[in-house]
Design an enzyme around this catalytic site. Structure first.
Site, PDB file in Angstrom:
ATOM      1  N   LYS A 100      -2.816 -14.920  -8.026  1.00 23.96           N
ATOM      2  CA  LYS A 100      -1.770 -13.942  -8.320  1.00 23.96           C
ATOM      3  C   LYS A 100      -1.454 -13.206  -7.038  1.00 23.96           C
ATOM      4  CE  LYS A 100       0.718 -11.498 -11.210  1.00 23.96           C
ATOM      5  NZ  LYS A 100       1.894 -11.949 -10.439  1.00 23.96           N
ATOM      6  N   GLN A 121      -5.320  -9.406  -1.231  1.00 22.31           N
ATOM      7  CA  GLN A 121      -4.935  -9.474  -2.646  1.00 22.31           C
ATOM      8  C   GLN A 121      -6.130  -9.831  -3.528  1.00 22.31           C
ATOM      9  OE1 GLN A 121      -1.266  -9.259  -3.295  1.00 22.31           O
ATOM     10  NE2 GLN A 121      -2.039  -8.637  -5.281  1.00 22.31           N
ATOM     11  N   LYS A 124      -8.094  -6.627  -4.066  1.00 26.36           N
ATOM     12  CA  LYS A 124      -7.253  -5.686  -4.821  1.00 26.36           C
ATOM     13  C   LYS A 124      -7.237  -6.089  -6.291  1.00 26.36           C
ATOM     14  CE  LYS A 124      -3.394  -5.025  -2.898  1.00 26.36           C
ATOM     15  NZ  LYS A 124      -2.037  -5.050  -2.340  1.00 26.36           N
ATOM     16  N   LYS A 136      -0.826 -15.300  -1.874  1.00 24.11           N
ATOM     17  CA  LYS A 136       0.398 -14.702  -1.334  1.00 24.11           C
ATOM     18  C   LYS A 136       1.272 -15.840  -0.837  1.00 24.11           C
ATOM     19  CE  LYS A 136       2.264 -10.639  -0.678  1.00 24.11           C
ATOM     20  NZ  LYS A 136       2.105  -9.402  -1.443  1.00 24.11           N
ATOM     21  N   GLY A 175       7.101 -10.427  -6.766  1.00 30.75           N
ATOM     22  CA  GLY A 175       7.935 -10.039  -5.632  1.00 30.75           C
ATOM     23  C   GLY A 175       7.128  -9.373  -4.528  1.00 30.75           C
ATOM     24  N   ASP A 176       7.782  -9.154  -3.410  1.00 31.20           N
ATOM     25  CA  ASP A 176       7.217  -8.398  -2.274  1.00 31.20           C
ATOM     26  C   ASP A 176       8.425  -8.057  -1.394  1.00 31.20           C
ATOM     27  OD1 ASP A 176       4.520  -7.599  -0.942  1.00 31.20           O
ATOM     28  OD2 ASP A 176       5.594  -8.533   0.690  1.00 31.20           O
ATOM     29  N   THR A 219       4.051   0.032  -8.423  1.00 29.57           N
ATOM     30  CA  THR A 219       3.303   0.168  -7.159  1.00 29.57           C
ATOM     31  C   THR A 219       3.443   1.585  -6.611  1.00 29.57           C
ATOM     32  OG1 THR A 219       3.792  -2.153  -6.757  1.00 29.57           O
ATOM     33  CG2 THR A 219       2.880  -0.901  -4.923  1.00 29.57           C
ATOM     34  N   ASN A 250      11.332  -0.755  -2.738  1.00 30.53           N
ATOM     35  CA  ASN A 250      10.757  -0.588  -4.076  1.00 30.53           C
ATOM     36  C   ASN A 250       9.594   0.406  -4.093  1.00 30.53           C
ATOM     37  OD1 ASN A 250       8.321  -1.667  -5.839  1.00 30.53           O
ATOM     38  ND2 ASN A 250      10.188  -2.007  -7.000  1.00 30.53           N
ATOM     39  N   SER A 389       1.712  -6.261 -13.231  1.00 30.31           N
ATOM     40  CA  SER A 389       2.010  -7.698 -13.316  1.00 30.31           C
ATOM     41  C   SER A 389       1.019  -8.375 -14.257  1.00 30.31           C
ATOM     42  CB  SER A 389       1.917  -8.356 -11.933  1.00 30.31           C
ATOM     43  OG  SER A 389       3.109  -8.194 -11.219  1.00 30.31           O
TER      44      SER A 389
HETATM   45  P1  NAP Z   1      11.146  -3.781  -0.060  1.00 25.28           P
HETATM   46  O1  NAP Z   1      11.663  -3.281  -1.349  1.00 25.28           O
HETATM   47  O2  NAP Z   1      11.714  -4.997   0.543  1.00 25.28           O
HETATM   48  O3  NAP Z   1      11.222  -2.562   0.983  1.00 25.28           O
HETATM   49  C1  NAP Z   1      10.639  -2.668   2.260  1.00 25.28           C
HETATM   50  C2  NAP Z   1      10.958  -1.401   3.027  1.00 25.28           C
HETATM   51  O4  NAP Z   1      10.210  -1.431   4.256  1.00 25.28           O
HETATM   52  C3  NAP Z   1      12.428  -1.275   3.421  1.00 25.28           C
HETATM   53  O5  NAP Z   1      12.756   0.085   3.514  1.00 25.28           O
HETATM   54  C4  NAP Z   1      12.436  -1.938   4.807  1.00 25.28           C
HETATM   55  O6  NAP Z   1      13.508  -1.488   5.632  1.00 25.28           O
HETATM   56  C5  NAP Z   1      11.121  -1.467   5.367  1.00 25.28           C
HETATM   57  N1  NAP Z   1      10.628  -2.418   6.366  1.00 25.28           N
HETATM   58  C6  NAP Z   1      10.492  -3.771   6.226  1.00 25.28           C
HETATM   59  N2  NAP Z   1      10.032  -4.311   7.358  1.00 25.28           N
HETATM   60  C7  NAP Z   1       9.894  -3.288   8.229  1.00 25.28           C
HETATM   61  C8  NAP Z   1       9.446  -3.192   9.577  1.00 25.28           C
HETATM   62  N3  NAP Z   1       9.074  -4.278  10.259  1.00 25.28           N
HETATM   63  N4  NAP Z   1       9.425  -1.954  10.144  1.00 25.28           N
HETATM   64  C9  NAP Z   1       9.797  -0.851   9.467  1.00 25.28           C
HETATM   65  N5  NAP Z   1      10.223  -0.883   8.188  1.00 25.28           N
HETATM   66  C10 NAP Z   1      10.263  -2.083   7.585  1.00 25.28           C
HETATM   67  O7  NAP Z   1       9.555  -4.075  -0.154  1.00 25.28           O
HETATM   68  P2  NAP Z   1       8.484  -3.371  -1.077  1.00 25.28           P
HETATM   69  O8  NAP Z   1       8.287  -4.220  -2.269  1.00 25.28           O
HETATM   70  O9  NAP Z   1       8.790  -1.946  -1.218  1.00 25.28           O
HETATM   71  O10 NAP Z   1       7.167  -3.551  -0.196  1.00 25.28           O
HETATM   72  C11 NAP Z   1       6.779  -2.607   0.795  1.00 25.28           C
HETATM   73  C12 NAP Z   1       5.309  -2.778   1.112  1.00 25.28           C
HETATM   74  O11 NAP Z   1       4.539  -2.600  -0.093  1.00 25.28           O
HETATM   75  C13 NAP Z   1       4.880  -4.121   1.666  1.00 25.28           C
HETATM   76  O12 NAP Z   1       3.794  -3.954   2.546  1.00 25.28           O
HETATM   77  C14 NAP Z   1       4.404  -4.862   0.425  1.00 25.28           C
HETATM   78  O13 NAP Z   1       3.509  -5.910   0.724  1.00 25.28           O
HETATM   79  C15 NAP Z   1       3.709  -3.728  -0.292  1.00 25.28           C
HETATM   80  N6  NAP Z   1       3.500  -3.936  -1.732  1.00 25.28           N
HETATM   81  C16 NAP Z   1       4.560  -4.135  -2.555  1.00 25.28           C
HETATM   82  C17 NAP Z   1       4.335  -4.294  -3.906  1.00 25.28           C
HETATM   83  C18 NAP Z   1       5.456  -4.424  -4.884  1.00 25.28           C
HETATM   84  O14 NAP Z   1       5.181  -4.372  -6.089  1.00 25.28           O
HETATM   85  N7  NAP Z   1       6.694  -4.556  -4.471  1.00 25.28           N
HETATM   86  C19 NAP Z   1       3.027  -4.306  -4.407  1.00 25.28           C
HETATM   87  C20 NAP Z   1       1.960  -4.087  -3.536  1.00 25.28           C
HETATM   88  C21 NAP Z   1       2.227  -3.908  -2.199  1.00 25.28           C
HETATM   89  P3  NAP Z   1      14.835  -2.397   5.812  1.00 25.28           P
HETATM   90  O15 NAP Z   1      15.680  -2.091   4.626  1.00 25.28           O
HETATM   91  O16 NAP Z   1      15.380  -1.933   7.111  1.00 25.28           O
HETATM   92  O17 NAP Z   1      14.351  -3.829   5.855  1.00 25.28           O
END
Ligand code: NAP
Length: 456
Positions: A100, A121, A124, A136, A175-176, A219, A250, A389
């Site tokens: 997962k 993961q 976690k 992943k 998603g991520d 999250t 997100n 999830s």
């Molecule tokens: P997302 O919706 O795609 O948002 C990512 C955010 O981070 C956007 O504001 C993006 O800015 C910014 N970003 C991406 N790459 C960057 C970089 N190199 N430098 C600075 N800012 C950057 O993704 P998300 O789902 O929120 O995920 C964010 C983090 O949480 C990741 O580390 C992910 O692995 C972790 N996470 C997510 C989930 C989940 O349920 N979604 C669960 C556990 C962990 P731009 O718009 O400019 O690209």
């Protein structure tokens, strides 16, 4: 300490010997090295105290993925050009349940990034208490600037290969970064078409086709719930605190929403181009503007100051210079370094709760711990997403849909339990080292399952 170095390298501690071997076997994979080192620093003393783990070579086995699938994704853009990307699925460890973990679409995705994420993961998912292994995946595809049809064609092509490696009892992606509800819908639509089966082989689905309420928010909400648990543990709370949150995707937006609901004031958010500072606070109305801007219009955070001119935009900078009580790094890996940690601490930060995966560089983590700042590592603090999830999978298997209140209550319970496990394993002279607590609690369950299976 006993020296176990192979003869061709200098004598070293068990940790350094182990890390040298890992770095030699995985050359150039610096993010993976970083994630393993942070884990092994906590876990190695426990392994040495418990010879059954050392005898079973448990750390060597845990740091080698079960398998890695690499494949080409060919698709056609709107101008009729043939485009080629590379995709991966790292199935890291399924000792305690089906694989997962999310899928990431970003031009800088590499096997290194996905190995560090799949490794993290595993532990976690173990912490959530749900039966989920770790994985992943993703592709070096950049969804920015692509039309919906282009994203659809890419997702369909990717799933044409991926579908044969996943399934509700095998591997369940989510998603991520770069993979939100639009992408999951295209991916699930293609999975269902190819397999002719409507099953929970992906999570983060739309509510109309098997998704769970609260999954989108989970999250970010969970990250704030965890922070509230840490503060409650020392007789404090999120209420009345000033927060700085990186990112505007997100995780970041729902962290701001929950912190605001609990009475805090978020004053900064960012994207990969810069950050905005709004000393009046980003309230529900302003947050709705950001969500529309980033998710629907796919715009830039700089546009916030056009709508709300009293705020300031800081191009090319990260938000950690803004004074705050609580810091929530919610964008990406290695986005908070040692000098930024020092600035946060000089400004009196009380707690740091990682919404993103490995956003804090290792020397910055050490500095927070040394200064006894409450520091919640991603494994614990952002586990709420995968936990819901897991609840989505349960609802799919039961062919039921729980209410918003029911899922939120379960999420809060899971975050509370993770906090308790961290305290149980992480107390050091009255201070809770959440990094050690999360790593040890996550490790023990996976290690014991692996030992029970024998030499596999
Ligand atoms: P997302 O919706 O795609 O948002 C990512 C955010 O981070 C956007 O504001 C993006 O800015 C910014 N970003 C991406 N790459 C960057 C970089 N190199 N430098 C600075 N800012 C950057 O993704 P998300 O789902 O929120 O995920 C964010 C983090 O949480 C990741 O580390 C992910 O692995 C972790 N996470 C997510 C989930 C989940 O349920 N979604 C669960 C556990 C962990 P731009 O718009 O400019 O690209």
């Amino acid at each position: 300490m006993k020296v176990t170095a192979p003869p061709w390298i200098e004598p070293c501690s068990e940790l350094e010997c182990f890390m040298r071997g890992l770095e030699r076997r995985n050359p150039g994979q610096t993010e993976f090295h970083q994630a393993v080192r942070e884990f092994a620093e906590s876990v190695m003393p426990y392994v040495l105290e418990n010879p059954k783990y050392e005898k079973a070579q448990i750390l060597e086995r845990m740091t080698e993925p079960d398998r890695v699938i690499i494949f080409r994704v060919t698709w056609e853009d709107d101008e009729g050009n043939v485009r080629v990307n590379r995709a991966w699925r790292v199935q890291f460890n399924n000792s305690i349940g089906p694989y997962k973990g999310g899928l990431r679409f970003h031009p800088e995705v590499t096997l290194d990034t996905l190995k560090f994420l799949g490794f993290e993961q595993t532990f976690k998912n173990s912490l959530t208490g749900l039966p989920m292994g770790g994985a992943k995946g993703g592709a070096n595809f950049n969804p920015k600037g692509k039309s919906d049809r282009e994203v659809m064609r890419f997702c369909q092509s990717l799933m044409t290969e991926l579908n044969r490696h996943i399934g509700e009892d095998t591997d369940v992606p989510a998603g991520d970064i770069g993979v939100g509800s639009r992408e999951i819908s295209f991916l699930f639509g293609q999975y269902k078409r190819l397999q002719n089966r409507f099953v929970g082989a992906l999570t983060g689905k739309g509510i109309a086709f098997g998704g769970s309420l609260i999954r989108t928010e989970a999250t970010g909400y969970g990250c704030v719930y965890f922070c509230e648990n840490m503060l409650n543990h020392v007789g404090d709370s999120v209420q009345g605190k000033t927060c700085v949150v990186s990112g505007s995707g997100n995780v970041a937006t729902y962290a701001v929403e929950k912190a605001t609901q609990l009475g805090a004031k978020a004053v900064a958010m960012s994207d990969s181009s810069g950050f905005i500072h709004d000393p009046d606070g980003i309230d529900a109305e302003k947050l709705a503007f950001i969500q529309e801007l980033k998710q629907v219009k796919r715009g830039r955070i700089s546009e916030y100051v056009v709508q709300f001119p009293h705020a300031t935009y800081h191009s090319g900078e990260r938000p950690w210079t803004i004074p705050c009580d609580l810091a929530f790094p919610c964008a990406t890996q290695n986005e908070l370094n040692l000098s930024e940690a020092n600035v946060l601490m000089r400004n009196g930060v009380k707690a740091v709760s990682e919404g993103a995966n490995m956003p804090t560089e290792l020397d910055a983590v050490h500095a927070f711990l040394q200064a006894k700042v409450m520091f919640a590592p991603a494994k614990a603090a952002n586990a709420g997403g995968v936990a819901v999830s897991g609840l989505e999978q349960s609802q799919n298997s039961l062919r039921m849909a729980w209410s918003r209140e029911e899922v939120d209550k379960r999420l809060q319970g899971i975050m509370h339990d993770i906090h308790s496990k961290c305290v149980q394993h992480g107390v050091e002279n009255g201070f809770v080292n959440y990094v050690k607590g999360a790593n040890l609690a996550g490790f023990i369950k996976v290690a014991d399952a692996m030992c029970a299976y024998g030499i596999v």
